[in-house]
Design a protein around this motif. Structure first.
Motif, PDB file in Angstrom:
ATOM      1  N   ILE A 288      22.201 -32.753  13.289  1.00 14.88           N
ATOM      2  CA  ILE A 288      21.926 -33.143  14.674  1.00 14.88           C
ATOM      3  C   ILE A 288      22.815 -32.361  15.644  1.00 14.88           C
ATOM      4  CG2 ILE A 288      21.833 -35.063  16.323  1.00 14.88           C
ATOM      5  CD1 ILE A 288      19.760 -35.219  14.028  1.00 14.88           C
ATOM      6  N   SER A 289      24.086 -32.223  15.301  1.00 12.53           N
ATOM      7  CA  SER A 289      25.022 -31.501  16.160  1.00 12.53           C
ATOM      8  C   SER A 289      25.794 -30.485  15.333  1.00 12.53           C
ATOM      9  CB  SER A 289      26.013 -32.476  16.802  1.00 12.53           C
ATOM     10  OG  SER A 289      27.065 -31.773  17.416  1.00 12.53           O
ATOM     11  N   SER A 290      25.718 -29.236  15.717  1.00  9.43           N
ATOM     12  CA  SER A 290      26.399 -28.179  14.964  1.00  9.43           C
ATOM     13  C   SER A 290      27.836 -27.968  15.427  1.00  9.43           C
ATOM     14  CB  SER A 290      25.619 -26.875  15.092  1.00  9.43           C
ATOM     15  OG  SER A 290      25.553 -26.477  16.446  1.00  9.43           O
ATOM     16  N   ALA A 291      28.375 -28.907  16.196  1.00 11.81           N
ATOM     17  CA  ALA A 291      29.706 -28.743  16.770  1.00 11.81           C
ATOM     18  C   ALA A 291      30.793 -28.476  15.725  1.00 11.81           C
ATOM     19  CB  ALA A 291      30.073 -29.975  17.595  1.00 11.81           C
ATOM     20  N   GLN A 292      30.676 -29.079  14.555  1.00  5.77           N
ATOM     21  CA  GLN A 292      31.708 -28.926  13.526  1.00  5.77           C
ATOM     22  C   GLN A 292      31.355 -27.857  12.486  1.00  5.77           C
ATOM     23  OE1 GLN A 292      34.696 -30.580  13.543  1.00  5.77           O
ATOM     24  NE2 GLN A 292      34.057 -31.311  15.553  1.00  5.77           N
ATOM     25  N   ALA A 293      30.276 -27.122  12.692  1.00  6.17           N
ATOM     26  CA  ALA A 293      29.812 -26.149  11.694  1.00  6.17           C
ATOM     27  C   ALA A 293      30.873 -25.090  11.404  1.00  6.17           C
ATOM     28  CB  ALA A 293      28.515 -25.500  12.150  1.00  6.17           C
ATOM     29  N   GLU A 294      31.501 -24.554  12.437  1.00  3.77           N
ATOM     30  CA  GLU A 294      32.491 -23.491  12.226  1.00  3.77           C
ATOM     31  C   GLU A 294      33.695 -24.017  11.448  1.00  3.77           C
ATOM     32  OE1 GLU A 294      35.189 -20.199  14.631  1.00  3.77           O
ATOM     33  OE2 GLU A 294      33.780 -21.458  15.759  1.00  3.77           O
ATOM     34  N   LEU A 295      34.199 -25.183  11.819  1.00  3.29           N
ATOM     35  CA  LEU A 295      35.336 -25.769  11.119  1.00  3.29           C
ATOM     36  C   LEU A 295      34.979 -26.041   9.654  1.00  3.29           C
ATOM     37  CD1 LEU A 295      38.202 -26.954  11.117  1.00  3.29           C
ATOM     38  CD2 LEU A 295      37.206 -29.114  11.905  1.00  3.29           C
ATOM     39  N   LEU A 296      33.816 -26.588   9.417  1.00  9.74           N
ATOM     40  CA  LEU A 296      33.375 -26.868   8.052  1.00  9.74           C
ATOM     41  C   LEU A 296      33.239 -25.570   7.251  1.00  9.74           C
ATOM     42  CD1 LEU A 296      32.433 -28.928   5.948  1.00  9.74           C
ATOM     43  CD2 LEU A 296      30.146 -28.787   6.957  1.00  9.74           C
TER      44      LEU A 296
ATOM     45  N   ILE B 235      29.588 -16.979   6.907  1.00 15.21           N
ATOM     46  CA  ILE B 235      29.026 -18.282   6.547  1.00 15.21           C
ATOM     47  C   ILE B 235      28.665 -19.044   7.820  1.00 15.21           C
ATOM     48  CG2 ILE B 235      29.467 -20.512   5.426  1.00 15.21           C
ATOM     49  CD1 ILE B 235      29.232 -18.219   3.416  1.00 15.21           C
ATOM     50  N   THR B 236      29.583 -19.049   8.793  1.00 17.85           N
ATOM     51  CA  THR B 236      29.329 -19.733  10.065  1.00 17.85           C
ATOM     52  C   THR B 236      28.084 -19.183  10.740  1.00 17.85           C
ATOM     53  OG1 THR B 236      31.689 -20.151  10.381  1.00 17.85           O
ATOM     54  CG2 THR B 236      30.299 -20.286  12.340  1.00 17.85           C
ATOM     55  N   GLU B 237      27.965 -17.850  10.791  1.00 18.16           N
ATOM     56  CA  GLU B 237      26.798 -17.224  11.426  1.00 18.16           C
ATOM     57  C   GLU B 237      25.507 -17.630  10.728  1.00 18.16           C
ATOM     58  OE1 GLU B 237      27.294 -12.968  11.767  1.00 18.16           O
ATOM     59  OE2 GLU B 237      29.324 -13.220  12.565  1.00 18.16           O
ATOM     60  N   MET B 238      25.526 -17.638   9.392  1.00 15.69           N
ATOM     61  CA  MET B 238      24.321 -18.006   8.653  1.00 15.69           C
ATOM     62  C   MET B 238      23.964 -19.474   8.890  1.00 15.69           C
ATOM     63  SD  MET B 238      24.401 -15.832   5.071  1.00 15.69           S
ATOM     64  CE  MET B 238      25.997 -16.391   4.495  1.00 15.69           C
ATOM     65  N   VAL B 239      24.968 -20.335   8.886  1.00 12.77           N
ATOM     66  CA  VAL B 239      24.720 -21.761   9.131  1.00 12.77           C
ATOM     67  C   VAL B 239      24.126 -21.955  10.527  1.00 12.77           C
ATOM     68  CG1 VAL B 239      25.856 -23.998   9.479  1.00 12.77           C
ATOM     69  CG2 VAL B 239      26.428 -22.601   7.476  1.00 12.77           C
ATOM     70  N   CYS B 240      24.692 -21.289  11.515  1.00 12.85           N
ATOM     71  CA  CYS B 240      24.176 -21.417  12.890  1.00 12.85           C
ATOM     72  C   CYS B 240      22.756 -20.870  13.008  1.00 12.85           C
ATOM     73  CB  CYS B 240      25.121 -20.737  13.874  1.00 12.85           C
ATOM     74  SG  CYS B 240      26.666 -21.659  14.078  1.00 12.85           S
ATOM     75  N   CYS B 241      22.450 -19.756  12.325  1.00 15.69           N
ATOM     76  CA  CYS B 241      21.075 -19.226  12.331  1.00 15.69           C
ATOM     77  C   CYS B 241      20.107 -20.257  11.765  1.00 15.69           C
ATOM     78  CB  CYS B 241      20.982 -17.937  11.507  1.00 15.69           C
ATOM     79  SG  CYS B 241      21.456 -16.461  12.401  1.00 15.69           S
ATOM     80  N   CYS B 242      20.515 -20.901  10.688  1.00 12.11           N
ATOM     81  CA  CYS B 242      19.648 -21.921  10.085  1.00 12.11           C
ATOM     82  C   CYS B 242      19.492 -23.120  11.009  1.00 12.11           C
ATOM     83  CB  CYS B 242      20.206 -22.364   8.732  1.00 12.11           C
ATOM     84  SG  CYS B 242      20.001 -21.119   7.442  1.00 12.11           S
ATOM     85  N   LEU B 243      20.601 -23.597  11.564  1.00 10.14           N
ATOM     86  CA  LEU B 243      20.533 -24.769  12.437  1.00 10.14           C
ATOM     87  C   LEU B 243      19.708 -24.502  13.687  1.00 10.14           C
ATOM     88  CD1 LEU B 243      24.193 -26.103  12.142  1.00 10.14           C
ATOM     89  CD2 LEU B 243      22.135 -27.024  11.058  1.00 10.14           C
ATOM     90  N   ASP B 244      19.675 -23.251  14.144  1.00 12.09           N
ATOM     91  CA  ASP B 244      18.897 -22.890  15.327  1.00 12.09           C
ATOM     92  C   ASP B 244      17.433 -22.597  15.008  1.00 12.09           C
ATOM     93  OD1 ASP B 244      21.114 -23.152  16.929  1.00 12.09           O
ATOM     94  OD2 ASP B 244      21.585 -21.005  16.966  1.00 12.09           O
TER      95      ASP B 244
END
Length: 165
Positions: free
Chosen positions: A12-20, A38-47
């Protein structure tokens, strides 16, 4: 590390994605640049449009599973029966059935039709096997997708089970 982050990140919220991603990367011995990937890939998926559908399903109270274990007996010619173990990256429910998503971190040169066809050819059997295992349990899988982690591109895999449902 990428799959581990995707299992635990708040959809729902990717706010903690980078920290995780940084914490998970450190646990896996990744350097900061690798954790950034990893952060970039996670954000691409979440978006991605596909995970936006998953968020809508989640917010609507529909079912969702992440890193769902699958164990299925399988014969390999003359080899005795063996158990094949795998994990379904994401399975979420929509009104017309379940949507099965498999994240891929492959490096792909663009998202041309030829590149997409090559990925379909490479991974189609895997996703169809997952869908078949779920069908054996009475779970109607409507759609099968590869989600390319580096671009957020969703590639639909033809499902023979869709017509049979």
């Amino acid at each position: 590390a990428f799959h581990e982050v995707m299992e635990h990140v708040d959809l729902i919220s990717s706010a903690q994605a980078e920290l995780l991603a940084r914490r998970t990367g450190a646990c896996h011995g990744l350097n900061p640049a690798e954790a950034d990937q990893i952060t970039e890939m996670v954000c691409c998926c979440l978006d991605s449009t596909l995970l936006k559908r998953a968020r809508i399903a989640l917010e609507s109270g529909m079912g969702m599973w992440r890193e769902l274990p699958v164990v299925r007996p399988q014969n390999h010619g003359d080899v005795p029966l063996v158990a094949v173990e795998a994990k379904i990256d994401l399975l979420f429910e929509e009104e017309n059935g379940w949507v099965l998503v498999d994240y891929k971190t492959d490096q792909v040169d663009g998202t041309s039709p030829a590149a997409e066809d090559a990925l379909r050819a490479r991974y189609s059997a895997q996703l169809q096997e997952y869908g078949s295992a779920l069908a054996d349990l009475g779970i109607r899988v409507h759609s099968l997708y590869l989600l390319l982690a580096r671009t957020g591109t969703a590639i639909e895999i033809e499902s023979p089970l869709r017509d049979a449902s």
